[in-house]
Design a protein around this motif. Structure first.
Motif, PDB file in Angstrom:
ATOM      1  N   PHE A 248       0.848  -1.187   0.000  1.00  0.00           N
ATOM      2  CA  PHE A 248       0.000   0.000   0.000  1.00  0.00           C
ATOM      3  C   PHE A 248       0.885   1.239   0.000  1.00  0.00           C
ATOM      4  O   PHE A 248       1.886   1.298   0.731  1.00  0.00           O
ATOM      5  CB  PHE A 248      -0.895   0.027   1.237  1.00  0.00           C
ATOM      6  CG  PHE A 248      -1.944  -1.055   1.261  1.00  0.00           C
ATOM      7  CD1 PHE A 248      -3.132  -0.904   0.560  1.00  0.00           C
ATOM      8  CD2 PHE A 248      -1.744  -2.222   1.983  1.00  0.00           C
ATOM      9  CE1 PHE A 248      -4.108  -1.888   0.584  1.00  0.00           C
ATOM     10  CE2 PHE A 248      -2.704  -3.216   2.020  1.00  0.00           C
ATOM     11  CZ  PHE A 248      -3.889  -3.044   1.311  1.00  0.00           C
ATOM     12  N   LEU A 249       0.503   2.232  -0.787  1.00  0.00           N
ATOM     13  CA  LEU A 249       1.253   3.476  -0.861  1.00  0.00           C
ATOM     14  C   LEU A 249       0.317   4.660  -0.654  1.00  0.00           C
ATOM     15  O   LEU A 249      -0.734   4.749  -1.295  1.00  0.00           O
ATOM     16  CB  LEU A 249       1.928   3.621  -2.234  1.00  0.00           C
ATOM     17  CG  LEU A 249       2.956   2.559  -2.623  1.00  0.00           C
ATOM     18  CD1 LEU A 249       3.423   2.788  -4.051  1.00  0.00           C
ATOM     19  CD2 LEU A 249       4.149   2.577  -1.662  1.00  0.00           C
ATOM     20  N   ASP A 250       0.704   5.556   0.258  1.00  0.00           N
ATOM     21  CA  ASP A 250       0.065   6.858   0.322  1.00  0.00           C
ATOM     22  C   ASP A 250       0.435   7.607  -0.959  1.00  0.00           C
ATOM     23  O   ASP A 250       1.372   7.219  -1.662  1.00  0.00           O
ATOM     24  CB  ASP A 250       0.559   7.593   1.563  1.00  0.00           C
ATOM     25  CG  ASP A 250      -0.056   8.968   1.711  1.00  0.00           C
ATOM     26  OD1 ASP A 250      -1.256   9.114   1.432  1.00  0.00           O
ATOM     27  OD2 ASP A 250       0.683   9.892   2.096  1.00  0.00           O
ATOM     28  N   ARG A 251      -0.280   8.693  -1.262  1.00  0.00           N
ATOM     29  CA  ARG A 251       0.016   9.408  -2.504  1.00  0.00           C
ATOM     30  C   ARG A 251       0.914  10.625  -2.284  1.00  0.00           C
ATOM     31  O   ARG A 251       2.095  10.611  -2.594  1.00  0.00           O
ATOM     32  CB  ARG A 251      -1.288   9.839  -3.197  1.00  0.00           C
ATOM     33  CG  ARG A 251      -1.091  10.239  -4.659  1.00  0.00           C
ATOM     34  CD  ARG A 251      -2.304  10.954  -5.234  1.00  0.00           C
ATOM     35  NE  ARG A 251      -2.358  12.354  -4.802  1.00  0.00           N
ATOM     36  CZ  ARG A 251      -3.277  13.222  -5.220  1.00  0.00           C
ATOM     37  NH1 ARG A 251      -4.231  12.827  -6.050  1.00  0.00           N
ATOM     38  NH2 ARG A 251      -3.251  14.471  -4.798  1.00  0.00           N
ATOM     39  N   ASP A 252       0.355  11.701  -1.714  1.00  0.00           N
ATOM     40  CA  ASP A 252       1.090  12.965  -1.587  1.00  0.00           C
ATOM     41  C   ASP A 252       2.264  12.816  -0.626  1.00  0.00           C
ATOM     42  O   ASP A 252       2.105  12.352   0.507  1.00  0.00           O
ATOM     43  CB  ASP A 252       0.150  14.072  -1.111  1.00  0.00           C
ATOM     44  CG  ASP A 252      -1.003  14.290  -2.072  1.00  0.00           C
ATOM     45  OD1 ASP A 252      -0.736  14.518  -3.266  1.00  0.00           O
ATOM     46  OD2 ASP A 252      -2.171  14.206  -1.640  1.00  0.00           O
ATOM     47  N   GLY A 253       3.428  13.203  -1.102  1.00  0.00           N
ATOM     48  CA  GLY A 253       4.634  13.080  -0.297  1.00  0.00           C
ATOM     49  C   GLY A 253       5.317  11.739  -0.421  1.00  0.00           C
ATOM     50  O   GLY A 253       6.428  11.560   0.089  1.00  0.00           O
ATOM     51  N   VAL A 254       4.658  10.808  -1.102  1.00  0.00           N
ATOM     52  CA  VAL A 254       5.222   9.465  -1.298  1.00  0.00           C
ATOM     53  C   VAL A 254       5.420   9.210  -2.788  1.00  0.00           C
ATOM     54  O   VAL A 254       6.537   8.958  -3.248  1.00  0.00           O
ATOM     55  CB  VAL A 254       4.314   8.388  -0.673  1.00  0.00           C
ATOM     56  CG1 VAL A 254       4.835   6.985  -0.971  1.00  0.00           C
ATOM     57  CG2 VAL A 254       4.191   8.607   0.830  1.00  0.00           C
ATOM     58  N   LEU A 255       4.342   9.280  -3.554  1.00  0.00           N
ATOM     59  CA  LEU A 255       4.419   9.095  -5.001  1.00  0.00           C
ATOM     60  C   LEU A 255       4.635  10.418  -5.732  1.00  0.00           C
ATOM     61  O   LEU A 255       5.305  10.458  -6.761  1.00  0.00           O
ATOM     62  CB  LEU A 255       3.139   8.423  -5.510  1.00  0.00           C
ATOM     63  CG  LEU A 255       2.965   6.949  -5.141  1.00  0.00           C
ATOM     64  CD1 LEU A 255       1.548   6.493  -5.440  1.00  0.00           C
ATOM     65  CD2 LEU A 255       3.971   6.077  -5.868  1.00  0.00           C
ATOM     66  N   ASN A 256       4.037  11.474  -5.220  1.00  0.00           N
ATOM     67  CA  ASN A 256       4.211  12.792  -5.837  1.00  0.00           C
ATOM     68  C   ASN A 256       4.610  13.809  -4.773  1.00  0.00           C
ATOM     69  O   ASN A 256       4.424  13.594  -3.571  1.00  0.00           O
ATOM     70  CB  ASN A 256       2.948  13.243  -6.562  1.00  0.00           C
ATOM     71  CG  ASN A 256       1.724  13.308  -5.661  1.00  0.00           C
ATOM     72  OD1 ASN A 256       0.996  12.318  -5.537  1.00  0.00           O
ATOM     73  ND2 ASN A 256       1.484  14.453  -5.035  1.00  0.00           N
ATOM     74  N   VAL A 257       5.138  14.912  -5.226  1.00  0.00           N
ATOM     75  CA  VAL A 257       5.624  15.961  -4.333  1.00  0.00           C
ATOM     76  C   VAL A 257       4.449  16.563  -3.570  1.00  0.00           C
ATOM     77  O   VAL A 257       3.396  16.864  -4.147  1.00  0.00           O
ATOM     78  CB  VAL A 257       6.371  17.041  -5.134  1.00  0.00           C
ATOM     79  CG1 VAL A 257       6.775  18.198  -4.230  1.00  0.00           C
ATOM     80  CG2 VAL A 257       7.591  16.438  -5.825  1.00  0.00           C
ATOM     81  N   GLU A 258       4.626  16.734  -2.281  1.00  0.00           N
ATOM     82  CA  GLU A 258       3.598  17.330  -1.430  1.00  0.00           C
ATOM     83  C   GLU A 258       3.536  18.841  -1.653  1.00  0.00           C
ATOM     84  O   GLU A 258       4.537  19.543  -1.495  1.00  0.00           O
ATOM     85  CB  GLU A 258       3.923  17.032   0.040  1.00  0.00           C
ATOM     86  CG  GLU A 258       3.090  17.792   1.047  1.00  0.00           C
ATOM     87  CD  GLU A 258       1.619  17.419   0.979  1.00  0.00           C
ATOM     88  OE1 GLU A 258       0.803  18.325   0.716  1.00  0.00           O
ATOM     89  OE2 GLU A 258       1.313  16.224   1.167  1.00  0.00           O
ATOM     90  N   ILE A 259       2.347  19.337  -2.052  1.00  0.00           N
ATOM     91  CA  ILE A 259       2.172  20.788  -2.244  1.00  0.00           C
ATOM     92  C   ILE A 259       0.907  21.272  -1.533  1.00  0.00           C
ATOM     93  O   ILE A 259       0.303  22.266  -1.929  1.00  0.00           O
ATOM     94  CB  ILE A 259       2.129  21.175  -3.738  1.00  0.00           C
ATOM     95  CG1 ILE A 259       0.965  20.469  -4.460  1.00  0.00           C
ATOM     96  CG2 ILE A 259       3.455  20.881  -4.414  1.00  0.00           C
ATOM     97  CD1 ILE A 259       0.741  20.985  -5.871  1.00  0.00           C
ATOM     98  N   ASN A 260       0.496  20.529  -0.505  1.00  0.00           N
ATOM     99  CA  ASN A 260      -0.704  20.882   0.261  1.00  0.00           C
ATOM    100  C   ASN A 260      -1.951  20.837  -0.606  1.00  0.00           C
ATOM    101  O   ASN A 260      -2.806  21.723  -0.559  1.00  0.00           O
ATOM    102  CB  ASN A 260      -0.556  22.267   0.910  1.00  0.00           C
ATOM    103  CG  ASN A 260      -1.609  22.498   1.989  1.00  0.00           C
ATOM    104  OD1 ASN A 260      -2.057  21.548   2.634  1.00  0.00           O
ATOM    105  ND2 ASN A 260      -2.000  23.744   2.186  1.00  0.00           N
ATOM    106  N   GLY A 261      -2.050  19.774  -1.389  1.00  0.00           N
ATOM    107  CA  GLY A 261      -3.239  19.551  -2.210  1.00  0.00           C
ATOM    108  C   GLY A 261      -2.981  19.767  -3.682  1.00  0.00           C
ATOM    109  O   GLY A 261      -2.664  20.888  -4.086  1.00  0.00           O
TER     110      GLY A 261
END
Length: 433
Positions: A248-261
């Protein structure tokens, strides 16, 4: 329910001269024999074989089916009619919903479960769908959260297009009324002609998403790959009959760069190592499933349609590295009210928003996962808590939020990693891969 097998292909690319494509040997046995036994073992004992080229070879091998514990009717086409045209000519035998299998596919699927899914969701048909590692040259489709297929995206695709990675595996459950959409004369194809016409006319087709094995083996390379997957146990291991581990993978900050939405597809930026890391798990035959909180839908900052475009951008970025997500689970809820334009129906205290385990439990139900052997990689303690609540183990990444949500800290992660590459390497080793 009857099972219809399309087996009129010539097998030219396989170099066959004395038998039709469906009779190509796979690990020493004709492929069509494997399919007949797969159908029989799933509880379907009435089979219609739609033949054409060298039909007599199939007729001589199977006869009336009694030697295989089934009843077989043979319908031979006089000229090539395409996949839909061939079924149209067997319409007199098809008075109830029926399975459609292609004779050049190797599979291990819980066909009875797929048939039950179709009965539950209704419509003119249900298509088995999954991602692949080459969506850029595949016919694609778009389905909504209710599993309804909304659009078909035929190849060729424009250069640089953002594409969802979801393809039909040429395995269907169809209602007899679907045949009414087939032209009365000439050749036509389900995927190219009929299904898009049904959707365009407002008819319902369902997407049945599964991690089970369905691959066409119509070329020497694909045949060799199928035989290797049989020998390694991969075909059986992915079956719904067996509980299996998942990543299982979280998305933001894991697969893509976290930009607060991420509210627009063009704003999604893949993490530099995401494609290669996911591809490693794909190659090992471990289902990779994204579980992501998207409360901005409830807040009214983006729609489910826009989220679909963002997820398509994620698919496109991963596909550039030959990687894919086997499934995606989204929580659109948020428990607190007070945002202008918020969606009241989604402002609830749900069971799926991490740190609750609902998305993992739903994935386990859909794909028969063994959560005790599964792992989740996330950048928040809410991810860790969700994994542990589901009985899985978890890795905390030092990317994205890097565990700064201390208020959600309910248990320590099982491992901490600097990058997704490091995290996946650790999990693969823990899984014995």
């Amino acid at each position: 329910m009857k099972a219809v097998v399309l087996c009129g292909g010539k097998g030219t690319r396989l170099g066959l001269t004395d038998r039709p494509k469906a009779m190509v040997p796979v690990a020493g046995r004709p492929l069509l024999e494997r399919l007949v036994e797969d159908v029989r073992d799933a509880g379907f004992t009435d089979i219609v074989l739609l033949t054409g080229h060298l039909a007599e070879v199939i007729e001589a091998h199977f006869g009336d089916g009694s030697a295989f514990g089934v009843r077989i009717a043979h319908v031979r086409e006089g000229e090539p009619l395409g996949t839909a045209g061939a079924v149209r000519d067997a319409r007199h035998l098809l008075t109830e919903p029926f399975l459609v299998l292609y004779g050049d596919t190797l599979l291990d699927v819980d066909l009875a479960r797929m048939a039950a899914f179709h009965a539950e969701h209704g419509g003119l048909g249900t298509l088995f769908v999954h991602p692949n590692d080459h969506p850029h040259d595949s016919d694609l489709l778009v389905a909504d959260a209710d599993h309804r297929i909304r659009r078909f995206l035929p190849k060729p695709h424009p250069d640089g297009a953002i594409l969802p990675n979801l393809v039909s595996a040429a395995l269907y459950v169809l209602d007899p009324a679907a045949i009414d959409a087939v032209p009365a004369d000439g050749a036509s194809d389900w995927g190219r002609d009929i299904f898009p016409a049904i959707v365009a006319a407002g008819g319902r087709l369902n997407a049945y998403r599964s991690v089970e094995y369905v691959k066409d083996i119509g070329t020497p390379a694909r045949l060799a790959k199928g035989e290797a997957d049989l020998a390694s146990g991969r075909v059986a291991r992915l079956s719904h009959r067996h509980a299996k581990p998942a990543l299982f993978l979280d998305r933001d900050g894991v697969l893509n760069v976290e930009i607060n939405g991420v509210h627009r597809a063009q704003d999604l930026e893949l993490m530099p190592d995401a494609g290669n890391a996911v591809r490693r798990a794909n190659a090992a035959g471990i289902p990779v499933i994204c579980v992501t909180n998207q409360p901005d839908i409830a807040k009214g900052f983006l729609t489910e349609e826009t989220l679909g475009e963002v997820m398509a951008a994620l698919d496109t970025g991963l596909a550039a590295a030959g990687a894919y997500l086997d499934d995606i689970f989204v929580c659109p809820h948020h428990p607190e009210r007070g945002w202008p334009g918020e969606v009241a129906a989604l402002k609830i205290d749900c069971d799926c928003r991490k740190p609750k385990p609902g998305m993992l439990l739903a994935a386990a139900e859909r794909h028969h996962l063994d959560l005790s052997r599964s792992w989740l990689i996330g950048d928040r303690h809410a991810d860790i808590a969700a994994a542990h609540a589901a009985g899985a183990r978890a890795v905390l990444l030092r990317t994205g939020h890097a565990g700064t949500d201390a208020g959600n800290r309910r248990a320590d992660p099982d491992h901490v990693a600097a990058t997704l590459t490091d995290a996946v390497a650790f999990v693969m080793k823990a899984m014995g891969q």
